[in-house]
Design a protein around this motif. Sequence first.
Motif, PDB file in Angstrom:
ATOM      1  N   ALA A   1       0.963  -0.856   0.105  1.00  0.00           N
ATOM      2  CA  ALA A   1       0.502  -0.282   0.337  1.00  0.00           C
ATOM      3  C   ALA A   1       1.289   0.452  -0.247  1.00  0.00           C
ATOM      4  N   ALA A   2       2.099   1.101   0.326  1.00  0.00           N
ATOM      5  CA  ALA A   2       3.238   2.488   0.657  1.00  0.00           C
ATOM      6  C   ALA A   2       3.321   2.903  -0.949  1.00  0.00           C
ATOM      7  N   VAL A   3       3.210   1.687  -1.392  1.00  0.00           N
ATOM      8  CA  VAL A   3       4.091   2.536  -3.201  1.00  0.00           C
ATOM      9  C   VAL A   3       2.839   3.070  -3.492  1.00  0.00           C
ATOM     10  N   GLU A   4       3.397   4.521  -4.301  1.00  0.00           N
ATOM     11  CA  GLU A   4       2.474   5.721  -5.380  1.00  0.00           C
ATOM     12  C   GLU A   4       2.115   4.971  -6.096  1.00  0.00           C
ATOM     13  N   HIS A   5       3.483   4.617  -6.946  1.00  0.00           N
ATOM     14  CA  HIS A   5       2.962   4.631  -8.793  1.00  0.00           C
ATOM     15  C   HIS A   5       4.369   3.493  -9.350  1.00  0.00           C
ATOM     16  N   VAL A   6       3.099   2.968  -9.729  1.00  0.00           N
ATOM     17  CA  VAL A   6       4.318   1.753 -10.403  1.00  0.00           C
ATOM     18  C   VAL A   6       4.157   1.738 -12.093  1.00  0.00           C
ATOM     19  N   THR A   7       5.106   2.119 -12.493  1.00  0.00           N
ATOM     20  CA  THR A   7       5.598   2.376 -13.980  1.00  0.00           C
ATOM     21  C   THR A   7       6.316   1.041 -15.199  1.00  0.00           C
ATOM     22  N   MET A   8       5.555   0.468 -15.328  1.00  0.00           N
ATOM     23  CA  MET A   8       5.266  -1.083 -16.293  1.00  0.00           C
ATOM     24  C   MET A   8       5.878  -0.549 -17.342  1.00  0.00           C
ATOM     25  N   VAL A   9       7.212  -1.171 -17.921  1.00  0.00           N
ATOM     26  CA  VAL A   9       7.370  -0.813 -19.634  1.00  0.00           C
ATOM     27  C   VAL A   9       7.437  -2.213 -20.347  1.00  0.00           C
ATOM     28  N   GLU A  10       6.515  -2.860 -21.119  1.00  0.00           N
ATOM     29  CA  GLU A  10       6.468  -3.737 -22.401  1.00  0.00           C
ATOM     30  C   GLU A  10       6.739  -3.990 -23.197  1.00  0.00           C
ATOM     31  N   ILE A  11       7.108  -4.600 -23.916  1.00  0.00           N
ATOM     32  CA  ILE A  11       7.843  -4.174 -24.971  1.00  0.00           C
ATOM     33  C   ILE A  11       6.655  -5.038 -26.307  1.00  0.00           C
ATOM     34  N   ASP A  12       5.919  -6.239 -25.840  1.00  0.00           N
ATOM     35  CA  ASP A  12       4.824  -6.161 -26.333  1.00  0.00           C
ATOM     36  C   ASP A  12       3.537  -6.632 -26.089  1.00  0.00           C
ATOM     37  N   GLY A  13       2.661  -5.763 -26.372  1.00  0.00           N
ATOM     38  CA  GLY A  13       1.590  -5.167 -25.819  1.00  0.00           C
ATOM     39  C   GLY A  13       0.604  -6.679 -26.228  1.00  0.00           C
ATOM     40  N   GLY A  14       0.881  -7.101 -26.529  1.00  0.00           N
ATOM     41  CA  GLY A  14       0.535  -9.093 -27.304  1.00  0.00           C
ATOM     42  C   GLY A  14       0.076  -9.382 -25.877  1.00  0.00           C
ATOM     43  N   VAL A  15       1.628  -9.724 -25.165  1.00  0.00           N
ATOM     44  CA  VAL A  15       2.099 -10.434 -24.311  1.00  0.00           C
ATOM     45  C   VAL A  15       0.669 -10.011 -23.087  1.00  0.00           C
ATOM     46  N   VAL A  16       0.034  -8.903 -22.762  1.00  0.00           N
ATOM     47  CA  VAL A  16      -0.599  -8.161 -21.697  1.00  0.00           C
ATOM     48  C   VAL A  16      -1.681  -8.926 -22.181  1.00  0.00           C
ATOM     49  N   GLU A  17      -2.044  -8.329 -23.527  1.00  0.00           N
ATOM     50  CA  GLU A  17      -3.551  -8.672 -23.847  1.00  0.00           C
ATOM     51  C   GLU A  17      -3.806 -10.263 -23.386  1.00  0.00           C
ATOM     52  N   PHE A  18      -3.131 -10.964 -24.254  1.00  0.00           N
ATOM     53  CA  PHE A  18      -3.537 -12.672 -24.193  1.00  0.00           C
ATOM     54  C   PHE A  18      -3.224 -13.135 -22.569  1.00  0.00           C
ATOM     55  N   CYS A  19      -2.903 -12.632 -21.844  1.00  0.00           N
ATOM     56  CA  CYS A  19      -2.816 -12.670 -20.616  1.00  0.00           C
ATOM     57  C   CYS A  19      -3.986 -11.926 -20.051  1.00  0.00           C
ATOM     58  N   LYS A  20      -3.976 -11.743 -19.770  1.00  0.00           N
ATOM     59  CA  LYS A  20      -5.372 -10.471 -19.342  1.00  0.00           C
ATOM     60  C   LYS A  20      -6.488 -12.069 -19.035  1.00  0.00           C
ATOM     61  N   GLU A  21      -6.496 -12.071 -20.420  1.00  0.00           N
ATOM     62  CA  GLU A  21      -7.240 -13.087 -20.941  1.00  0.00           C
ATOM     63  C   GLU A  21      -6.924 -14.655 -20.539  1.00  0.00           C
ATOM     64  N   HIS A  22      -6.061 -14.448 -20.790  1.00  0.00           N
ATOM     65  CA  HIS A  22      -6.192 -16.508 -21.208  1.00  0.00           C
ATOM     66  C   HIS A  22      -5.299 -16.730 -19.260  1.00  0.00           C
ATOM     67  N   LEU A  23      -4.743 -15.758 -19.034  1.00  0.00           N
ATOM     68  CA  LEU A  23      -3.732 -15.664 -17.010  1.00  0.00           C
ATOM     69  C   LEU A  23      -4.202 -14.830 -16.469  1.00  0.00           C
ATOM     70  N   PRO A  24      -5.706 -14.466 -16.081  1.00  0.00           N
ATOM     71  CA  PRO A  24      -6.108 -13.022 -15.267  1.00  0.00           C
ATOM     72  C   PRO A  24      -5.634 -13.598 -13.940  1.00  0.00           C
ATOM     73  N   SER A  25      -5.184 -15.181 -13.334  1.00  0.00           N
ATOM     74  CA  SER A  25      -5.041 -15.195 -11.913  1.00  0.00           C
ATOM     75  C   SER A  25      -3.645 -14.207 -11.715  1.00  0.00           C
ATOM     76  N   LEU A  26      -2.774 -14.707 -12.835  1.00  0.00           N
ATOM     77  CA  LEU A  26      -1.493 -14.126 -12.519  1.00  0.00           C
ATOM     78  C   LEU A  26      -1.328 -12.473 -12.276  1.00  0.00           C
ATOM     79  N   SER A  27      -2.167 -11.262 -12.979  1.00  0.00           N
ATOM     80  CA  SER A  27      -2.303  -9.767 -12.745  1.00  0.00           C
ATOM     81  C   SER A  27      -3.639  -9.967 -11.816  1.00  0.00           C
ATOM     82  N   ALA A  28      -4.748 -10.576 -11.543  1.00  0.00           N
ATOM     83  CA  ALA A  28      -5.410 -10.610 -10.207  1.00  0.00           C
ATOM     84  C   ALA A  28      -5.806  -9.230 -10.764  1.00  0.00           C
ATOM     85  N   GLY A  29      -6.243  -8.236 -11.223  1.00  0.00           N
ATOM     86  CA  GLY A  29      -6.503  -6.952 -11.454  1.00  0.00           C
ATOM     87  C   GLY A  29      -5.520  -5.668 -12.078  1.00  0.00           C
TER      88      GLY A  29
END
Length: 286
Positions: free
Chosen positions: A101-129
């Motif tokens: 909770a003490a962390v105020e800001h997180v910047t995440m730099v990912e080179i492949d947006g496709g990885v993010v999108e399919f993980c949201k759909e197929h591995l949602p437990s990893l990001s958990a919102g």
Amino acid sequence: MTAKDKDWATETLHDDYAQSLKVTRTLYDSATELQRIKVLENPRFGRFMTLDGVVQTTEGDEFIYHEMMTHVPILAHGMARNVLIIGGGDGGIAREVLRHAAVEHVTMVEIDGGVVEFCKEHLPSLSAGAFDDPRLDLVIADGAEFVDTTDRRFDVIIIDSTDPIGPGEVLFTETFYGKAKRCLTEGGILVTQNGVPFLQGEELTNTMRAFRALFADWGCYLATIPTYAGGPMAMGWGTDGPGRDVTLAELSARFAEAGLAPRYYTPEVHKAAFALPGYVLALMPD
């Protein structure tokens, strides 16, 4: 290849060593511009993701990697407010960072947006919102270019890279590490994914050689993740601050205050992870 062979996903990252996971279902199989991504299912490890045939994460044991990559530097720092993640498209690192909770800001730099999108759909437990948390700023860009050009500074930087092949190769260079250090605040901590020393010793030695030149306190710590086969995995550690010297009592106090409920990380494991076996010590540069 027989029909039975097709029921197994075999990773051949190393020339003389392989691991196989039984596949009960294929949920996703597609090639992006950068790499081929698959999401498969295994009876023991649940859903797992491969990039170009190499296992990146599984539902069964991902918590070990993600907890040790995040809670070690954040609790060692003690006052981390701004965190940078390079890579980590599955969202697991972001999930664990945002548990603080003490962390105020997180910047995440990912080179492949496709990885993010399919993980949201197929591995949602990893990001958990995590991708919906207002503290997270997702940037689809080259991590090496980001640390070269940004004027922002971060208390903790976590390099959640793939192995040093393909798009992830640049994230293992001395030039990249130097530019990443430039982005740290005073006393900031840099943590990197550095492979399995028993099978990837040269990778660790090269990173440690760069860290020795850059940081007052450099080294690595270990965690055992079953599907990162071949022995414990090394996480590179670099800082000019006192982070590694934090006492067990202080770590325990910070851990209690954070209100975390991890499945692998404990303050005791944190301290013990820096105790290296002889064969790993032998990989440290002179």
